[in-house]
Design a protein around this motif. Sequence first.
Motif, PDB file in Angstrom:
ATOM      1  N   VAL A  93       0.573  -5.768   6.297  1.00 48.17           N
ATOM      2  CA  VAL A  93       1.529  -6.773   5.822  1.00 48.17           C
ATOM      3  C   VAL A  93       2.948  -6.378   6.213  1.00 48.17           C
ATOM      4  O   VAL A  93       3.725  -7.196   6.700  1.00 48.17           O
ATOM      5  N   ARG A  94       3.298  -5.121   6.014  1.00 50.56           N
ATOM      6  CA  ARG A  94       4.651  -4.635   6.364  1.00 50.56           C
ATOM      7  C   ARG A  94       4.960  -4.878   7.834  1.00 50.56           C
ATOM      8  O   ARG A  94       6.006  -5.416   8.186  1.00 50.56           O
ATOM      9  N   ASP A  95       4.052  -4.481   8.698  1.00 48.41           N
ATOM     10  CA  ASP A  95       4.304  -4.600  10.135  1.00 48.41           C
ATOM     11  C   ASP A  95       4.353  -6.049  10.607  1.00 48.41           C
ATOM     12  O   ASP A  95       5.147  -6.393  11.480  1.00 48.41           O
ATOM     13  N   ALA A  96       3.531  -6.896  10.020  1.00 46.99           N
ATOM     14  CA  ALA A  96       3.469  -8.294  10.455  1.00 46.99           C
ATOM     15  C   ALA A  96       4.595  -9.144   9.878  1.00 46.99           C
ATOM     16  O   ALA A  96       5.112 -10.031  10.560  1.00 46.99           O
ATOM     17  N   LEU A  97       5.009  -8.859   8.639  1.00 47.37           N
ATOM     18  CA  LEU A  97       5.903  -9.784   7.947  1.00 47.37           C
ATOM     19  C   LEU A  97       7.286  -9.239   7.599  1.00 47.37           C
ATOM     20  O   LEU A  97       8.118  -9.965   7.068  1.00 47.37           O
ATOM     21  N   LYS A  98       7.538  -7.972   7.870  1.00 46.91           N
ATOM     22  CA  LYS A  98       8.869  -7.365   7.708  1.00 46.91           C
ATOM     23  C   LYS A  98       9.512  -7.634   6.341  1.00 46.91           C
ATOM     24  O   LYS A  98      10.569  -8.265   6.238  1.00 46.91           O
ATOM     25  N   PRO A  99       8.908  -7.147   5.261  1.00 47.11           N
ATOM     26  CA  PRO A  99       9.487  -7.365   3.933  1.00 47.11           C
ATOM     27  C   PRO A  99      10.757  -6.555   3.711  1.00 47.11           C
ATOM     28  O   PRO A  99      11.056  -5.631   4.472  1.00 47.11           O
ATOM     29  N   LEU A 100      11.446  -6.882   2.631  1.00 48.49           N
ATOM     30  CA  LEU A 100      12.645  -6.138   2.248  1.00 48.49           C
ATOM     31  C   LEU A 100      12.281  -4.788   1.645  1.00 48.49           C
ATOM     32  O   LEU A 100      12.883  -3.779   1.949  1.00 48.49           O
ATOM     33  N   ARG A 101      11.274  -4.791   0.763  1.00 48.64           N
ATOM     34  CA  ARG A 101      10.877  -3.540   0.095  1.00 48.64           C
ATOM     35  C   ARG A 101       9.483  -3.697  -0.490  1.00 48.64           C
ATOM     36  O   ARG A 101       8.916  -4.782  -0.476  1.00 48.64           O
ATOM     37  N   ALA A 102       8.982  -2.613  -1.046  1.00 46.59           N
ATOM     38  CA  ALA A 102       7.676  -2.614  -1.693  1.00 46.59           C
ATOM     39  C   ALA A 102       7.704  -1.629  -2.847  1.00 46.59           C
ATOM     40  O   ALA A 102       8.520  -0.700  -2.870  1.00 46.59           O
ATOM     41  N   GLU A 103       6.809  -1.845  -3.814  1.00 41.16           N
ATOM     42  CA  GLU A 103       6.699  -0.931  -4.943  1.00 41.16           C
ATOM     43  C   GLU A 103       5.258  -0.920  -5.420  1.00 41.16           C
ATOM     44  O   GLU A 103       4.499  -1.853  -5.168  1.00 41.16           O
ATOM     45  N   ILE A 104       4.883   0.146  -6.104  1.00 42.88           N
ATOM     46  CA  ILE A 104       3.544   0.228  -6.668  1.00 42.88           C
ATOM     47  C   ILE A 104       3.470  -0.796  -7.805  1.00 42.88           C
ATOM     48  O   ILE A 104       4.367  -0.885  -8.634  1.00 42.88           O
ATOM     49  N   PHE A 105       2.386  -1.560  -7.821  1.00 45.61           N
ATOM     50  CA  PHE A 105       2.197  -2.591  -8.842  1.00 45.61           C
ATOM     51  C   PHE A 105       1.194  -2.083  -9.871  1.00 45.61           C
ATOM     52  O   PHE A 105       0.123  -1.601  -9.526  1.00 45.61           O
ATOM     53  N   GLU A 106       1.558  -2.196 -11.121  1.00 47.67           N
ATOM     54  CA  GLU A 106       0.662  -1.802 -12.202  1.00 47.67           C
ATOM     55  C   GLU A 106       0.366  -3.029 -13.049  1.00 47.67           C
ATOM     56  O   GLU A 106       1.278  -3.715 -13.488  1.00 47.67           O
ATOM     57  N   ASP A 107      -0.914  -3.290 -13.241  1.00 52.15           N
ATOM     58  CA  ASP A 107      -1.355  -4.466 -14.024  1.00 52.15           C
ATOM     59  C   ASP A 107      -0.815  -4.444 -15.424  1.00 52.15           C
ATOM     60  O   ASP A 107      -0.759  -3.508 -16.098  1.00 52.15           O
ATOM     61  N   LYS A 133       3.120  -4.143  -4.418  1.00 53.48           N
ATOM     62  CA  LYS A 133       3.846  -5.405  -4.477  1.00 53.48           C
ATOM     63  C   LYS A 133       4.875  -5.380  -3.357  1.00 53.48           C
ATOM     64  O   LYS A 133       5.789  -4.560  -3.362  1.00 53.48           O
ATOM     65  N   ILE A 134       4.691  -6.272  -2.402  1.00 50.87           N
ATOM     66  CA  ILE A 134       5.567  -6.336  -1.226  1.00 50.87           C
ATOM     67  C   ILE A 134       6.520  -7.512  -1.442  1.00 50.87           C
ATOM     68  O   ILE A 134       6.091  -8.619  -1.742  1.00 50.87           O
ATOM     69  N   ILE A 135       7.821  -7.245  -1.272  1.00 52.80           N
ATOM     70  CA  ILE A 135       8.856  -8.148  -1.781  1.00 52.80           C
ATOM     71  C   ILE A 135       9.834  -8.625  -0.701  1.00 52.80           C
ATOM     72  O   ILE A 135      10.284  -7.835   0.127  1.00 52.80           O
ATOM     73  N   TRP A 136      10.170  -9.908  -0.797  1.00 51.42           N
ATOM     74  CA  TRP A 136      11.238 -10.523  -0.013  1.00 51.42           C
ATOM     75  C   TRP A 136      12.205 -11.145  -1.012  1.00 51.42           C
ATOM     76  O   TRP A 136      11.780 -11.780  -1.969  1.00 51.42           O
ATOM     77  N   GLU A 137      13.500 -10.980  -0.811  1.00 54.43           N
ATOM     78  CA  GLU A 137      14.497 -11.549  -1.715  1.00 54.43           C
ATOM     79  C   GLU A 137      15.289 -12.635  -1.003  1.00 54.43           C
ATOM     80  O   GLU A 137      15.598 -12.516   0.192  1.00 54.43           O
TER      81      GLU A 137
END
Length: 79
Positions: free
Chosen positions: A65-79, A6-10
């Motif tokens: 995604v990280r390199d192209a869109l420069k998110p704030l953070r990311a975390e492992i996503f569990e369904d 899960k790649i996140i922007w706040e």
Amino acid sequence: MDRKIKIIWEFSGPDAEKTAKHHQIHLEEFGEREKLTCAIGGTEYMNHLMWMAYIIVLEKDAVLVRDALKPLRAEIFED
């Protein structure tokens, strides 16, 4: 099976909800354009002045995604 990330922007401030929802549209368009196998976009309310936009991708696509869109953070996503 590939892990999902899960790649996140706040976003903060009085327009945070509107901004996060607009950003979600662009994240989903990016997923389609790059033909990502798994690209699930969304938004989440954090508090009265903060919202997040996110995209869930397979681990193999996270660096793209990280390199192209420069998110704030990311975390492992569990369904």
